[in-house]
Design an enzyme around this catalytic site. Structure first.
Site, PDB file in Angstrom:
ATOM      1  CD  GLU A 198      -2.670  -1.440   2.405  1.00  0.00           C
ATOM      2  OE1 GLU A 198      -2.460  -0.723   3.415  1.00  0.00           O
ATOM      3  OE2 GLU A 198      -3.352  -2.471   2.448  1.00  0.00           O
ATOM      4  CD  GLU A 201      -3.431  -6.695   3.807  1.00  0.00           C
ATOM      5  OE1 GLU A 201      -2.816  -5.625   3.852  1.00  0.00           O
ATOM      6  OE2 GLU A 201      -3.439  -7.437   2.798  1.00  0.00           O
TER       7      GLU A 201
END
Length: 256
Positions: free
Chosen positions: A117, A137
């Site tokens: 990210e 995740e």
């Protein structure tokens, strides 16, 4: 290397190129709250320096620029502390997006979750030949959030969905093919590829580059007509810097 704080080392050269090295975060550069805050503070402190032409983000080891967020810390969170933690990570990932000058992510090794990210929030991504990328995740019970929202814009909805919903690991050639990274270096040539990009950016007018970056960020949010309308005023403001007059004059004189 000059230490801005315990997790930010700074090297600066005479060209206005600054290398920020993320330090003392383990061999994979894992983002716990303290590291998150220090790296954000370091980038934000540099943002006020108009003499910086290019910011390069690197890790202390060749295993990773940023490996990911700290699972040991996240395992102990509840709803409120989870939102606090992820808001801090969001602010860190915003720092390269909001940095006025171009930001390059130097990506060896692993780039996972929050590390990917952060890389997505940089302007350019240069990867090593053996770099690996994943958004794992969902395998540990949480969704990919915050700057993961940039991924559909970078690689399209289908590939973003594949990356964040299957937790698949992709290699550097795949990341290049998908548009997740801009360059994949040959073995041993990561710094040489970074330097090629730095040289290209230094050939450009610094005020124009800063203006272009800010406008690109606004284009992400605005409808097409408003983007065009905005750009007319930005074009005019470029002449207040003196760069067009000098550089166009130089070009015309070279042609004679």
């Amino acid at each position: 290397m000059h230490m801005l704080n315990p997790h930010c080392g700074i090297d600066r050269d005479s060209r206005g190129v600054v290398r920020l090295t993320i330090c003392n975060a383990g061999s994979l550069n894992i983002l716990g709250t303290t590291v998150i805050n220090h790296v954000r503070e370091g980038i934000e402190a540099l943002a006020a320096d108009r003499d910086i032409r290019v910011l390069l983000i690197a890790g202390q080891s060749e295993k990773s620029m940023i490996g990911g967020a700290d699972i040991k810390e996240m395992a102990g969170l509840d709803q409120r502390s989870a939102e606090t933690f992820i808001s801090g990570l969001r602010a860190l990932c915003d720092a390269p997006r909001l940095f006025p000058a171009p930001v390059i992510a130097r990506i060896p090794g692993w780039s996972l979750g929050g590390g990917l990210e952060f890389a997505a929030a940089c302007d350019f991504r240069v990867a090593a030949h053996d770099a690996k990328f994943a958004m794992p995740e969902v395998r540990v019970g949480i969704p990919s959030v915050i700057q993961a929202a940039l991924l559909p814009r970078l690689i399209g909805w289908s590939r973003a969905r594949w990356l964040i919903m299957t937790a698949a690991t992709i290699d550097a050639p795949t990341a290049l093919n998908w548009g997740l990274v801009d360059v994949v270096a040959a073995q041993g040539a990561l710094d040489a590829e970074v330097e090629k990009l730095v040289d290209a950016l230094l050939e450009c007018a610094p005020d124009a580059l800063r203006s272009q970056k800010a406008m690109l960020r606004q284009w992400e949010e605005l409808p097409l007509k408003e983007s065009m309308d905005l750009s007319v005023g930005v074009f005019g403001q470029a002449y207040l810097t003196g760069e067009p007059q000098k550089l166009m004059g130089d070009f015309i004189n070279r042609k004679r």
